[in-house]
Motif scaffolding. Structure first.
Motif, PDB file in Angstrom:
ATOM      1  N   VAL A 387      -3.909   8.205  -8.882  1.00 40.41           N
ATOM      2  CA  VAL A 387      -3.104   7.026  -8.558  1.00 40.41           C
ATOM      3  C   VAL A 387      -2.589   7.110  -7.128  1.00 40.41           C
ATOM      4  O   VAL A 387      -2.614   6.128  -6.367  1.00 40.41           O
ATOM      5  CB  VAL A 387      -1.938   6.895  -9.558  1.00 40.41           C
ATOM      6  N   ALA A 388      -2.124   8.298  -6.726  1.00 41.55           N
ATOM      7  CA  ALA A 388      -1.612   8.477  -5.369  1.00 41.55           C
ATOM      8  C   ALA A 388      -2.704   8.266  -4.328  1.00 41.55           C
ATOM      9  O   ALA A 388      -2.471   7.686  -3.259  1.00 41.55           O
ATOM     10  CB  ALA A 388      -1.009   9.870  -5.221  1.00 41.55           C
ATOM     11  N   SER A 389      -3.916   8.715  -4.618  1.00 42.38           N
ATOM     12  CA  SER A 389      -5.018   8.578  -3.669  1.00 42.38           C
ATOM     13  C   SER A 389      -5.406   7.120  -3.447  1.00 42.38           C
ATOM     14  O   SER A 389      -5.614   6.674  -2.307  1.00 42.38           O
ATOM     15  CB  SER A 389      -6.231   9.374  -4.165  1.00 42.38           C
ATOM     16  N   VAL A 390      -5.502   6.353  -4.531  1.00 42.76           N
ATOM     17  CA  VAL A 390      -5.861   4.930  -4.412  1.00 42.76           C
ATOM     18  C   VAL A 390      -4.748   4.160  -3.701  1.00 42.76           C
ATOM     19  O   VAL A 390      -5.011   3.316  -2.822  1.00 42.76           O
ATOM     20  CB  VAL A 390      -6.135   4.332  -5.804  1.00 42.76           C
ATOM     21  N   THR A 391      -3.506   4.438  -4.083  1.00 40.22           N
ATOM     22  CA  THR A 391      -2.379   3.799  -3.398  1.00 40.22           C
ATOM     23  C   THR A 391      -2.380   4.152  -1.917  1.00 40.22           C
ATOM     24  O   THR A 391      -2.128   3.308  -1.049  1.00 40.22           O
ATOM     25  CB  THR A 391      -1.050   4.248  -4.036  1.00 40.22           C
ATOM     26  N   GLY A 392      -2.696   5.413  -1.631  1.00 42.20           N
ATOM     27  CA  GLY A 392      -2.711   5.875  -0.249  1.00 42.20           C
ATOM     28  C   GLY A 392      -3.735   5.156   0.603  1.00 42.20           C
ATOM     29  O   GLY A 392      -3.486   4.879   1.790  1.00 42.20           O
ATOM     30  N   ALA A 393      -4.890   4.833   0.042  1.00 40.56           N
ATOM     31  CA  ALA A 393      -5.920   4.132   0.812  1.00 40.56           C
ATOM     32  C   ALA A 393      -5.394   2.797   1.337  1.00 40.56           C
ATOM     33  O   ALA A 393      -5.633   2.429   2.496  1.00 40.56           O
ATOM     34  CB  ALA A 393      -7.162   3.918  -0.056  1.00 40.56           C
ATOM     35  N   VAL A 394      -4.670   2.079   0.491  1.00 40.34           N
ATOM     36  CA  VAL A 394      -4.093   0.796   0.909  1.00 40.34           C
ATOM     37  C   VAL A 394      -3.071   1.002   2.022  1.00 40.34           C
ATOM     38  O   VAL A 394      -3.055   0.278   3.033  1.00 40.34           O
ATOM     39  CB  VAL A 394      -3.439   0.092  -0.294  1.00 40.34           C
ATOM     40  N   ILE A 395      -2.238   2.014   1.871  1.00 40.32           N
ATOM     41  CA  ILE A 395      -1.183   2.281   2.860  1.00 40.32           C
ATOM     42  C   ILE A 395      -1.778   2.698   4.201  1.00 40.32           C
ATOM     43  O   ILE A 395      -1.353   2.235   5.264  1.00 40.32           O
ATOM     44  CB  ILE A 395      -0.220   3.360   2.325  1.00 40.32           C
ATOM     45  N   TRP A 396      -2.774   3.577   4.168  1.00 39.91           N
ATOM     46  CA  TRP A 396      -3.390   4.043   5.413  1.00 39.91           C
ATOM     47  C   TRP A 396      -3.967   2.883   6.215  1.00 39.91           C
ATOM     48  O   TRP A 396      -3.791   2.795   7.430  1.00 39.91           O
ATOM     49  CB  TRP A 396      -4.504   5.048   5.110  1.00 39.91           C
ATOM     50  N   TRP A 397      -4.670   1.990   5.537  1.00 39.11           N
ATOM     51  CA  TRP A 397      -5.302   0.890   6.256  1.00 39.11           C
ATOM     52  C   TRP A 397      -4.283  -0.095   6.804  1.00 39.11           C
ATOM     53  O   TRP A 397      -4.477  -0.671   7.878  1.00 39.11           O
ATOM     54  CB  TRP A 397      -6.329   0.189   5.361  1.00 39.11           C
ATOM     55  N   ARG A 398      -3.184  -0.312   6.108  1.00 37.29           N
ATOM     56  CA  ARG A 398      -2.139  -1.200   6.621  1.00 37.29           C
ATOM     57  C   ARG A 398      -1.567  -0.644   7.925  1.00 37.29           C
ATOM     58  O   ARG A 398      -1.376  -1.372   8.904  1.00 37.29           O
ATOM     59  CB  ARG A 398      -1.030  -1.362   5.575  1.00 37.29           C
ATOM     60  N   HIS A 399      -1.326   0.665   7.960  1.00 36.18           N
ATOM     61  CA  HIS A 399      -0.766   1.277   9.167  1.00 36.18           C
ATOM     62  C   HIS A 399      -1.790   1.330  10.301  1.00 36.18           C
ATOM     63  O   HIS A 399      -1.425   1.156  11.475  1.00 36.18           O
ATOM     64  CB  HIS A 399      -0.259   2.686   8.851  1.00 36.18           C
ATOM     65  N   PHE A 400      -3.048   1.553   9.975  1.00 31.03           N
ATOM     66  CA  PHE A 400      -4.045   1.597  11.050  1.00 31.03           C
ATOM     67  C   PHE A 400      -4.216   0.230  11.697  1.00 31.03           C
ATOM     68  O   PHE A 400      -4.338   0.119  12.930  1.00 31.03           O
ATOM     69  CB  PHE A 400      -5.391   2.098  10.527  1.00 31.03           C
ATOM     70  N   ARG A 401      -4.234  -0.840  10.903  1.00 33.70           N
ATOM     71  CA  ARG A 401      -4.359  -2.176  11.481  1.00 33.70           C
ATOM     72  C   ARG A 401      -3.189  -2.471  12.427  1.00 33.70           C
ATOM     73  O   ARG A 401      -3.371  -3.043  13.514  1.00 33.70           O
ATOM     74  CB  ARG A 401      -4.438  -3.224  10.376  1.00 33.70           C
ATOM     75  N   ALA A 402      -1.984  -2.062  12.014  1.00 37.43           N
ATOM     76  CA  ALA A 402      -0.820  -2.275  12.879  1.00 37.43           C
ATOM     77  C   ALA A 402      -0.932  -1.449  14.160  1.00 37.43           C
ATOM     78  O   ALA A 402      -0.610  -1.929  15.259  1.00 37.43           O
ATOM     79  CB  ALA A 402       0.456  -1.918  12.123  1.00 37.43           C
ATOM     80  N   ALA A 403      -1.391  -0.198  14.038  1.00 37.63           N
ATOM     81  CA  ALA A 403      -1.527   0.660  15.215  1.00 37.63           C
ATOM     82  C   ALA A 403      -2.579   0.132  16.180  1.00 37.63           C
ATOM     83  O   ALA A 403      -2.413   0.205  17.405  1.00 37.63           O
ATOM     84  CB  ALA A 403      -1.882   2.083  14.783  1.00 37.63           C
TER      85      ALA A 403
END
Length: 431
Positions: A387-403
């Motif tokens: 669950v943490a890994s799948v949730t993490g994928a969404v979070i990582w991509w949100r931050h990369f788009r902002a960066a």
């Protein structure tokens, strides 16, 4: 340029295959030869090794890749000298800590930690040379270094099989480290660089904006995982902890591919970022989609493996491993989908965003893992990881788009300022 990058990528995957083969050999031999409790002790020592490796990379070699990959050779060599020297000192310090803790606690786990303490400096320095070769584009040198490591390890393990050396967890770790030591010495000759042994404090201070956040990010993530692992050991015993480690071993070839991507693509992404953030974003997406697809395929292959084959390869530990394979498969798919974003954040130096993303995932890992472990033992903990890994994928991509958007805005502002000043140059923003 594309051809050169493709050649480097091909050699990078060959190198990672060799490096991961070394880890896989020692883990597979331990799983096949040791009793469940002894294998659990080995698994805990191996988990500590991964922790030490992550700290070493975060403090020393990842800043080298981010800050020096696009620099001139003379500047890069100076950075490599300081980075490898820093890893050497850090390896001695961390190895000494493992040795002391192992002697203090004793037993099977203590013996494995003592062996790791002896092997840790060689393991970390050999990995540092790999990063140096990747960042400088000398990927074939990294592959040769890892080939020598694997060759030496196979010879030592052959002596174990022949009865010349005793077959035990600590001896396996020592043999594994001896091969890495040979690679560490070879790295000196290949690079023709003499490490700066006293550079650790200065290196960390100079790159504190990256080192501190990269290290904090890794320690937070690893700490959460190991907290759950130790929770499994306490609530369900070392055999349950060994089951999760064994399931990860089954996914060893996939982990090899993901690690290869991280080591190979980071320098390439740094070059992409200095060329065009659009190129970086496109390549990051391609990398994640490709690695997600590979993860799905490998997960299906593992789940379809007949029990007879698993038993033959991994012995008496197979039933426990098989019980957590579905959850670990989902976890690896999430990891594959995250690779492009995590490396993209590093490539643009967005250490603050990377740390923020990681800290957002930690509560899910801890709560899900520990709650699952208390209710359903190893299987529940593995579900928490998934669950943490799948949730993490969404979070990582949100931050990369902002960066990426921040990077573009900063580049435009600096371009305008440079044009006004008549000095057209671009420096990457550090965040």
């Amino acid at each position: 340029m594309k051809k050169a990058a493709s050649v480097r990528a091909a050699w990078g995957f060959i190198d990672q295959a060799l490096s991961s083969a070394s880890n896989f050999l020692v883990s597979a031999l331990a799983a096949h030869s040791l009793a469940p409790r002894e294998f659990g002790a080995f698994a805990l020592a191996f988990a500590v090794y991964l922790l030490l490796l992550g700290v070493s990379r975060a403090l020393c070699t990842e800043p080298l890749a981010v800050r020096y990959t696009a620099q001139e050779q003379v500047v890069f060599d100076a950075g490599a000298r300081r980075a490898v020297g820093s890893v050497t000192v850090l390896g001695l310090l961390l190895g000494g800590a493992c040795l002391a803790v192992g002697l203090l606690i004793g037993g099977s786990a203590g013996g494995a930690l003592v062996a790791l303490g002896v092997a840790a400096p060689a393991l970390l320095v050999q990995d540092a040379w790999r990063y140096v070769f990747f960042a400088s584009g000398r990927v074939r040198s990294a592959a040769l270094n890892d080939f020598v490591w694997v060759l030496a390890q196979v010879g030592l393990f052959g002596l174990m099989s022949g009865g010349v050396l005793p077959r035990s967890g600590p001896i396996m770790i020592i043999a594994w480290g001896a091969g890495a030591g040979l690679g560490a010495v070879l790295g000196l000759r290949q690079s023709r660089i003499v490490p700066a042994w006293s550079s650790l404090p200065g290196w960390v201070r100079e790159h504190s904006d990256l080192c501190g956040r990269f290290a904090g990010e890794f320690i937070a993530a690893a700490g959460a995982v190991h907290l759950v692992n130790f929770g499994i050991g306490v609530t369900a015993g070392l055999a349950a902890a060994g089951s999760i480690r064994g399931a990860l071993l089954v996914f060893g070839p996939l982990s090899m591919i993901l690690m290869a991507a991280a080591v190979v693509l980071l320098p390439e992404f740094v070059r992409n970022a200095h060329f065009s953030v659009d190129v970086l974003t496109r390549n990051a997406r391609l990398a994640s989609w490709a690695l997600f697809g590979v993860s799905v395929v490998w997960g299906l292959v593992c789940l379809a493996t007949p029990a007879s084959i698993g038993q033959r390869l991994l012995g008496q530990n197979w039933p426990g491993m098989r019980s957590v394979l579905p959850q670990i498969a989902v976890m690896m798919c999430g990891a594959g989908a995250s690779v492009g974003a995590t490396l993209g954040l590093r490539a643009v130096g967005a250490a603050r965003r990377s740390l923020r993303a990681r800290l957002s995932i930690i509560p899910v890992t801890i709560v899900g893992g520990l709650l699952g472990a208390s209710l359903w033992s190893a299987a529940g903990a593995a579900m928490g990881f998934a669950v943490a890994s799948v949730t993490g994928a969404v979070i990582w991509w949100r931050h990369f788009r902002a960066a990426a958007q921040e990077w573009c805005l900063t580049a435009e502002i600096q371009s305008v300022n440079a044009a006004d000043a008549g000095t057209p140059q671009f420096e990457a923003p550090v965040s």
